[in-house]
Motif scaffolding. Structure first.
Motif, mmCIF file in Angstrom:
data_model
loop_
_atom_site.group_PDB
_atom_site.id
_atom_site.type_symbol
_atom_site.label_atom_id
_atom_site.label_comp_id
_atom_site.label_asym_id
_atom_site.label_seq_id
_atom_site.Cartn_x
_atom_site.Cartn_y
_atom_site.Cartn_z
ATOM 1 N N ASN A 526 0.811 -1.223 0.000
ATOM 2 C CA ASN A 526 0.000 0.000 0.000
ATOM 3 C C ASN A 526 0.838 1.264 0.000
ATOM 4 O O ASN A 526 0.324 2.360 0.229
ATOM 5 N N GLY A 527 2.155 1.121 -0.206
ATOM 6 C CA GLY A 527 3.006 2.305 -0.314
ATOM 7 C C GLY A 527 3.688 2.695 0.966
ATOM 8 O O GLY A 527 4.297 3.761 1.050
ATOM 9 N N GLN A 546 4.245 -3.233 -8.134
ATOM 10 C CA GLN A 546 4.703 -1.984 -8.740
ATOM 11 C C GLN A 546 4.614 -2.042 -10.255
ATOM 12 O O GLN A 546 4.247 -1.055 -10.911
#
Length: 588
Positions: A526-527, A546
């Motif tokens: 989720n970053g 990604q």
């Protein structure tokens, strides 16, 4: 013709025209603003004067109405009239002499107001007892006015024009009997001359009178001193201005609370704007003088600015590509000197860039040479593996030969040349996964089983290369190898319930992932912060996630993103979606 156009588009002409246009726009806006403000001020002053006149006229009208109201109230409360109507109420009809006596009473009251034409008295059954005839009140007035008089309970009601004489206005009041607890006893009607309501007694400094129109509740003219004909309904409906042909009038209205009549004071619009013509002339003369002065100033200013620029332009024209030299001109103008300095810096920078471009071209040639050389290395690797395959096959090592040829095809799929496409079909990707699983099964033996399921209609669906194999590799390394029991890896590719989405699922029955590790992986997807390095770090998952974002971007729906489901002793399931029809958009 082209030379004339270039001469007209010179900087001096553009500056000159630009200054003139700005000046014209400023003068025009200032003139229009001043004209509108002054015109509005004059109009407001005129409206205030007209409004004051309307208030004064309305006050005079209320005073006249009050006189008529007082007159009818005195008649209604007169002792003789009260006694006569009381007897009528008891059924005793008035005699001729009794009715004759009312003439003197009515005359005495009528003499107090010059505009009172006559008065009439009626009983409750609408019979007239004065004057002495048999005319009924219902024949004299319309029924609605009688109802309004009854509802008014003694209030004076104005009923409009007399049907027998349009120059007469009628007003009616109900008579209440004082001795019978204000019981209804009859009606008194007064006939008033329209001239009684002439309100234009104010005279201006030039001897003119105000134009006044008095309208009743039905919009009919009660009295007016206008020289022209105006539609009464247009006056009633107008907010501020009414039109009569080519003439416009400012209208200020005042409504009487006693009668409901509307008093309108009208003034010709041209009388309020007489002073504007003088202002218009003054603004026009000032604007012409300002434009002439600004034309002269703009011409000299534009010449002073452009003359040094022309000299600098001539110096620039002398510069040749590859042999640019700085300009050593010195001007008395600070801005021109700065412009010349910028030009000199540009010359130096241009010479530097020419050298840099030359060096980059040399480096690019060297890089292309190295790229050509790098193509030899994979070719050498593939040829060597092929040689191993034939050697093992000749010696009867069929299992090792199959492993070598599988590795050769695996490397060919992974190591592609720069000119090969990064997009493949689902059938190609799953064929590559199958080769990888065959190699792993040779190493793990019966400890690993695998299964691939795919709908036939999805075989030609395009997808980016190497999205499924890293997930299968994770399932083998971190799922099957970490358990002693037989392991199973299942790859499923099926259409999703979501339109234009292909669902890919990789499932294993390994030991699974503990909750803390699973949360770290989901946070990284989720970053968030990447997971800590180590075995089972989820690097392959993050890489696939990604790449999905890079290839599909906003096209990747929420249901098509990469997800991980796992639990200790429950195995691991990884899913992601592939939007259909994205390869063409990606290539475009």
């Amino acid at each position: 013709m082209q030379r004339k156009t270039r001469h007209f588009n010179s900087l001096r002409n553009q500056i000159f025209v630009g200054f003139v246009m700005v000046m014209l726009i400023v003068l025009l806006l200032a003139g229009i603003t001043a004209y509108d403000r002054v015109a509005a001020l004059l109009k407001n002053n005129a409206e205030k004067h007209i409004h004051q006149t309307a208030v004064q006229a309305s006050g005079r009208l209320d005073a006249l109405i009050a006189q008529v109201n007082s007159l009818t109230a005195q008649v209604a409360d007169d002792a003789y009239v009260q006694r006569l109507l009381n007897e009528e109420k008891r059924g005793q009809k008035a005699s001729f002499n009794q009715r004759q006596a009312l003439l003197q009473i009515a005359g005495s009251y009528q003499s107090f107001i010059n505009g009172a034409q006559s008065m009439e008295i009626y009983t409750t059954d609408y019979s007239r007892i004065f004057p002495m005839d048999d005319r009924s009140l219902s024949h004299r007035l319309e029924r609605n006015w009688i109802v309004k008089a009854d509802e008014g309970k003694g209030r004076l009601v104005w009923a409009g024009s007399d049907p027998d004489d349009p120059s007469i206005l009628l007003a009616v009041r109900r008579i209440s009997l004082l001795e019978r607890s204000f019981e209804h006893g009859g009606y008194v009607v007064v006939r008033m001359q329209r001239s009684f309501f002439q309100l234009n007694d104010s005279v201006g400094a030039d001897g003119s009178q105000d134009s006044i129109m008095l309208l009743d509740v039905d919009g009919e003219v009660v009295t007016s001193n206008l020289d022209v004909h105006l539609d009464p309904q247009a006056v009633m409906n107008s907010e501020s201005v009414v039109q009569n042909g080519k003439e416009s009038y400012i209208v200020v209205k005042q409504r009487s609370e006693l009668t409901g009549w509307t008093l309108a004071v009208l003034t010709p619009l041209r009388e309020t704007t007489e002073g504007v013509s003088i202002l218009r002339t003054a603004l026009l003369v000032s604007g012409i003088i300002g434009v002439v002065l600004f034309l002269v100033m703009s011409f000299f200013l534009s010449t002073m600015i452009t003359r040094p620029l022309i000299r600098l332009m001539r110096a620039m024209r002398g510069a040749q590509p590859g042999a640019m030299r700085p300009n050593l001109m010195v001007s008395s103008t600070l801005e021109i000197n700065e412009l010349n300095e910028v030009y000199n810096q540009m010359v130096y920078r241009q010479n530097e860039l020419t050298q840099v471009v030359h060096e980059k071209e040399v480096m690019q040639s060297r890089a292309e040479m190295k790229a050509l050389q790098s193509q030899i290395n994979p070719h050498f690797l593939f040829n060597t593996l092929e040689a191993f395959y034939w050697s093992l096959d000749e010696k009867g090592e069929e299992e090792m030969a199959r492993m070598v040829i599988a590795m050769s095809r695996l490397f060919r799929y992974i190591i592609s040349s720069p000119h090969q496409d990064e997009w493949v079909t689902l059938a190609d990707e799953l064929e590559h996964v199958e080769r990888y699983l065959n190699i792993m099964q040779m190493r793990l033996g019966d400890r690993m089983q695998w299964e691939i399921r795919m709908s036939e209609e999805l075989r030609s669906t395009p997808m980016p290369k190497l999205l499924i194999q890293p997930l299968v590799e994770n399932a083998v390394l971190y799922g099957i190898e970490n358990t002693l029991k037989p392991g199973m890896v299942k790859i499923s590719v099926q259409p999703s319930s979501i339109t234009d989405i292909v669902c890919v699922e990789v499932r294993d029955n390994g030991p699974g992932i503990n909750e803390e590790r699973l949360q770290n992986i989901k946070q990284a997807l989720n970053g968030g912060e990447p997971v800590a390095p180590g075995r089972g770090a989820g690097v392959g998952l993050i890489n696939v996630h990604q790449r999905l974002g890079l290839y599909f971007g906003d096209q990747l729906a929420e249901q098509a993103k990469l997800t991980v489901e796992s639990g200790v002793g429950k195995g691991t399931v990884i899913r992601f979606g592939i939007p259909r029809g994205t390869e063409a958009r990606h290539d475009s």
